[in-house]
Scaffold this motif. Structure first.
Motif, short mmCIF file in Angstrom:
data_model
loop_
_atom_site.label_atom_id
_atom_site.label_comp_id
_atom_site.label_asym_id
_atom_site.label_seq_id
_atom_site.Cartn_x
_atom_site.Cartn_y
_atom_site.Cartn_z
N LEU A 94 38.47 46.75 25.01
CA LEU A 94 38.08 48.07 25.51
C LEU A 94 37.28 47.94 26.80
CD1 LEU A 94 37.92 51.11 25.23
CD2 LEU A 94 35.99 50.82 23.66
N TRP A 95 36.39 46.97 26.85
CA TRP A 95 35.60 46.73 28.06
C TRP A 95 36.50 46.43 29.25
CZ3 TRP A 95 35.06 42.59 31.37
CH2 TRP A 95 33.92 42.56 32.18
N ALA A 96 37.51 45.61 29.05
CA ALA A 96 38.43 45.25 30.13
C ALA A 96 39.23 46.45 30.61
CB ALA A 96 39.37 44.13 29.67
N LEU A 97 39.68 47.28 29.67
CA LEU A 97 40.44 48.47 30.06
C LEU A 97 39.59 49.41 30.90
CD1 LEU A 97 42.29 49.22 26.68
CD2 LEU A 97 43.30 48.28 28.78
N LEU A 98 38.34 49.61 30.51
CA LEU A 98 37.46 50.52 31.24
C LEU A 98 37.06 49.96 32.60
CD1 LEU A 98 35.17 51.73 28.32
CD2 LEU A 98 37.06 52.98 29.38
N ASN A 99 37.09 48.65 32.76
CA ASN A 99 36.76 48.03 34.04
C ASN A 99 37.98 47.81 34.93
OD1 ASN A 99 33.84 47.05 34.66
ND2 ASN A 99 34.07 46.82 32.44
N SER A 100 39.15 48.19 34.47
CA SER A 100 40.36 47.97 35.26
C SER A 100 40.45 49.00 36.39
CB SER A 100 41.60 48.07 34.37
OG SER A 100 41.80 49.41 33.93
N SER A 101 41.10 48.62 37.47
CA SER A 101 41.30 49.56 38.58
C SER A 101 42.13 50.75 38.13
CB SER A 101 41.98 48.85 39.75
OG SER A 101 43.20 48.27 39.33
N GLU A 102 42.97 50.55 37.14
CA GLU A 102 43.81 51.64 36.64
C GLU A 102 42.98 52.75 36.01
OE1 GLU A 102 47.03 50.31 34.22
OE2 GLU A 102 47.81 52.32 33.87
N PHE A 103 41.86 52.39 35.39
CA PHE A 103 40.98 53.40 34.82
C PHE A 103 40.08 54.02 35.88
CE2 PHE A 103 37.01 54.78 32.82
CZ PHE A 103 37.50 55.67 31.87
N LEU A 104 39.65 53.25 36.85
CA LEU A 104 38.64 53.70 37.81
C LEU A 104 39.21 54.52 38.95
CD1 LEU A 104 36.56 50.39 37.99
CD2 LEU A 104 35.96 52.50 36.77
N PHE A 105 40.54 54.62 39.03
CA PHE A 105 41.18 55.38 40.11
C PHE A 105 41.96 56.56 39.56
CE2 PHE A 105 40.14 51.76 42.60
CZ PHE A 105 40.24 52.12 43.93
N ASN A 106 42.05 57.60 40.37
CA ASN A 106 43.02 58.67 40.12
C ASN A 106 44.26 58.30 40.91
OD1 ASN A 106 44.42 61.00 39.63
ND2 ASN A 106 43.01 62.36 40.70
N HIS A 107 45.39 58.19 40.23
CA HIS A 107 46.59 57.66 40.88
C HIS A 107 47.84 58.38 40.40
CE1 HIS A 107 47.06 55.49 37.05
NE2 HIS A 107 45.81 55.10 37.21
#
Length: 586
Positions: free
Chosen positions: A573-586
Motif C-alpha cells: 500500500l505504501w508503494a502504491l501511494l508513493n507511485s507517480s501514478e497515484f500522485l498525478f492526474n493523468h
C-alpha cells in the motif's frame, strides 16, 4: 514504519512504471438558510453549444496542422481523471468496479452528471476558489472557515458565477461572529450580529489596496494590470494611471474592529467592512496618495464614482454581460483546470501580445457561458464531455526533442535544420492544441482527500470541529509542501522537492494510514477470505483506480509470499501511494 522499507527500493519502481491520473452587497445573517437560492438564470433553451461542436472545431484545427491525437483514455483512467477534476479525490473501489462493469454507451456522460450533482463537487470547488482568492498564508484577522462556508453555500446551490463574484467584490458586513465552544458559528436565533463571510476577502488585502486591485483584475478578468503598478511598459497597453484608477475603486472601503476592546486581543477578531464617503488616507507601510487622488475607473475607461460607491460600481462592471474579459477569463481558467492548459497561457495573462490558441472556440464558449446564466456546472459538463478531455495522457508518437542533434544524411545542413524546426513546431502545436491530456501533479487538497479516500483514514474523513481542525492543520502542511502554482504555464515539467518526497516516504500521516489498524482499509482488505490476487486487486482499485496487470499481480504475489503478510501488505500500500501514478492526474 521505518524510513528505509527494505525491498521497496525495487518494488516501488515496478509500481511507478505500471502506468500513469443579488444582488447588492448587503450582509447576510450569521447563519444562512439551509440552501442559497439558485440564481443562475440558466435555461436549457438558451444554451446552444454542445460538446460535439467543440470536438468539431478542435478536429478541424488538428487536421489543418497535421496533428495526430492520442487514443481515447480507457474507462478506468477516465473515471479517475473526472473524479479528481470534479470532486478533488480518487473514486472509491466500488465506484471503479461498477463503472468498469457498466456496458452502457453513455456511462461517461452519466458519471459526469452524477459528480456535478454530488456534495463533493461543492467541497472541491470551495477548496479551489478558497486557494485562488485567499492564497496559502492569511493573517489572523481573516476567518477562513467563515469565508469557506460562504463559498460552499454558493457552490452547493450552483449560484451563477456572475452573482457570487459581484457579491464578493462589493461585500459589506462582519467578517465573523460569535462562536460556540467547538468553533462553529452560533445560530441566528442566539445572536443579532450580522455576518457576511465574503468580507474576509477584502480584509485579506485591507492593508494593501493595490494588491487587492491586482488580484481582482487577475482572477476575474485575466488581466495582469499589477504589472503597471510601478512603471509604464513600452510595449503593453496598461499604464500606471490605469492601475491607479482601478485601485481607486477600493479606496472608499473601510474595515475596522467591530469590538474596540478587541484591539489587543490575539486571534481572529470581527471586522466591519463598509463603504464610506471619503477615500482612505493611509494603510500600513503604504503611501496611498496616488490612489486616493485618482478618479475610480474601470479598465475600459468607465468612470465608477458617480454613485458614491465605486466598489459596488466596479463589481457591477466586472460582471456585466458587455465586459470583454469576464466570461473569457473564467472559461479559460476552467478549460485549463480540466485540460491542463488554457487558451491563454499563463491563464491570467489575457492581452493582445499574448494571442490565444483557437480564439474562435474561446469566444464561442464564453458566449455560451453567458447564455447559460454563468452556470459553472454547465461549462464543466460541456468540457468534460469533449473528445479532447477524454484523450490519453501521452503523445501518440514521440517527436525529436528540442535541440536534439539531427542525424547526418544526404540532405544539406539547411534542410536538416528545417526538418528539426518543423518537428519542433509540430510538437509545440500538439502541446498547445490539446492533442493529448496534460498530466499534472495533485494539489494539496486533492492529495489529502485522495489519501483519505484510498486509505479510509477516519481522522481525515471525520466531520465536525475536531476533524475539521485536523484537516485544516494537514491542509496547511500539505499546501506548504505540495502547493501547485495555478497561474504557471501548465505544460511545465513536474519539479518536485526533496521535502515533498520525504513527506510521502516517511511522513507520519502516510505511514499511519498504511498500517493494519482496526477499521482501516488495509485491515478490511487483508481480513477478507480469498487469495492474495484478490487482495492485491482490491488495493490497486482503492489507490490507482484500476486492476493490476498480470505482471504486477505476479510480482506482488511473490513479494507477499516472501515476507511476513502484515508487513508485506503495508509495504504494498505504501508503494502504491508513493507511485507517480497515484500522485498525478493523468
Amino acid at each position: 514504519m521505518k524510513f528505509v522499507r527494505g525491498p521497496l527500493a525495487m518494488v516501488s519502481v515496478v509500481v511507478m512504471a505500471g502506468g500513469c491520473a443579488s444582488g447588492g452587497p448587503a450582509p447576510v445573517p450569521v447563519r444562512a438558510p439551509p440552501a442559497v437560492a439558485n440564481r443562475t438564470g440558466a435555461s436549457p433553451a438558451r444554451v446552444s453549444m454542445r460538446s460535439a461542436e467543440i470536438d468539431a472545431r478542435l478536429r478541424a484545427e488538428w487536421q489543418s496542422k497535421k496533428i495526430e491525437t492520442t487514443a481515447r483514455v480507457d474507462d478506468a483512467g477516465f473515471l479517475r481523471r473526472v473524479h479528481l477534476d470534479l470532486t478533488g479525490r480518487v473514486p472509491s473501489a466500488q465506484a471503479v468496479e461498477a463503472f468498469l462493469a457498466d456496458r452502457s454507451a453513455d456511462k461517461r456522460a452519466k458519471v459526469i452528471d452524477a459528480l456535478l450533482a454530488s456534495p463533493a463537487y461543492a467541497d472541491h470547488f470551495t477548496n479551489y476558489w478558497d486557494r485562488a482568492l485567499l492564497g496559502r498564508d492569511v493573517r489572523n484577522n481573516v476567518d477562513r472557515a467563515e469565508f469557506r462556508r460562504w463559498l460552499h453555500e454558493r457552490f452547493d446551490a450552483n449560484v451563477g458565477y456572475d452573482v457570487w463574484v459581484r457579491d464578493l467584490v462589493s461585500a459589506t458586513g462582519l467578517t465573523t461572529g460569535p462562536k460556540s465552544d467547538d468553533g462553529s458559528p452560533l445560530p441566528a436565533a442566539t445572536s443579532d450580529v450580522r455576518v457576511n463571510g465574503a468580507t474576509n476577502w477584502y480584509v485579506r488585502y485591507m492593508d494593501n489596496p493595490a494588491d487587492l486591485a491586482g488580484t481582482a483584475s487577475r482572477l476575474f478578468l485575466g488581466v495582469q494590470i499589477q504589472c503597471a503598478q510601478c512603471h509604464d511598459h513600452k510595449t503593453e497597453k496598461w499604464r500606471m494611471s490605469d492601475f491607479q484608477a482601478f485601485t481607486a475603486s477600493f479606496m472608499q472601503t473601510r474595515a475596522q474592529l467591530f469590538y474596540p476592546q478587541d484591539k489587543d486581543k490575539k486571534g481572529t477578531r470581527p471586522f466591519d467592512v463598509e463603504d464610506v464617503e471619503k477615500p482612505r488616507r493611509k494603510a500600513k507601510g503604504m503611501d496611498l496618495t496616488d490612489y486616493k487622488n485618482a478618479v475610480p475607473r474601470a479598465l475600459d475607461g468607465t468612470e465608477l464614482a458617480a454613485s458614491g460607491r465605486p466598489r459596488a460600481a466596479l463589481a457591477a462592471w466586472i460582471t456585466a454581460k458587455r465586459n470583454p474579459w469576464f466570461a473569457r477569463a473564467v472559461v479559460n481558467r476552467m478549460w485549463a483546470k480540466l485540460l491542463g492548459r488554457g487558451f491563454f497561457e499563463p491563464i491570467d495573462d489575457i492581452r493582445e501580445s499574448n494571442p490565444p490558441a483557437v480564439p474562435g472556440l474561446l469566444d464561442a464558449l464564453a458566449q455560451d457561458f453567458v447564455a447559460s446564466g454563468y452556470d459553472l456546472k454547465h461549462l464543466l459538463r460541456l468540457v468534460a464531455n469533449t473528445e479532447a478531455y477524454q484523450l490519453a495522457a501521452r503523445p501518440k508518437a514521440q517527436l525529436p526533442t528540442w535541440g536534439a542533434p539531427v542525424e547526418r544524411g544526404s540532405a544539406p545542413a539547411g534542410d536538416e535544420r528545417g526538418a528539426a524546426e518543423g518537428a519542433a513546431q509540430v510538437r509545440r502545436d500538439e502541446d498547445a492544441l490539446w492533442s493529448y491530456f496534460h498530466m499534472d501533479r495533485l494539489g494539496p487538497d486533492e492529495l489529502l482527500d485522495s489519501l483519505a479516500q484510498a486509505t479510509g483514514d477516519k481522522s481525515l474523513l471525520e466531520k465536525g470541529a475536531g476533524g475539521d481542525q485536523i484537516r485544516a492543520g494537514l491542509r496547511k502542511q500539505f499546501a506548504f509542501l505540495f502547493d501547485v502554482d495555478e497561474e504557471a504555464d501548465h505544460h511545465d515539467e513536474f519539479d518536485g522537492t526533496i521535502a515533498q518526497a520525504l513527506w510521502m516516504i516517511n511522513g507520519n500521516v502516510l505511514n499511519r494510514s498504511v498500517q493494519v489498524a482496526p477499521g482501516s482499509a488495509l485491515a478490511e482488505v487483508i481480513g477478507k477470505p480469498g487469495r492474495d490476487e484478490a487482495k492485491i486487486r482490491a488495493l490497486y482499485m482503492r489507490t490507482l483506480s484500476r486492476p493490476p496487470t498480470a505482471e504486477e499481480t505476479e510480482h506482488w504475489v511473490k513479494f507477499v509470499n516472501a515476507n511476513p503478510m502484515r508487513q508485506a501488505y503495508e509495504d504494498l500500500l505504501w508503494a502504491l501511494l508513493n507511485s507517480s501514478e497515484f500522485l498525478f492526474n493523468h
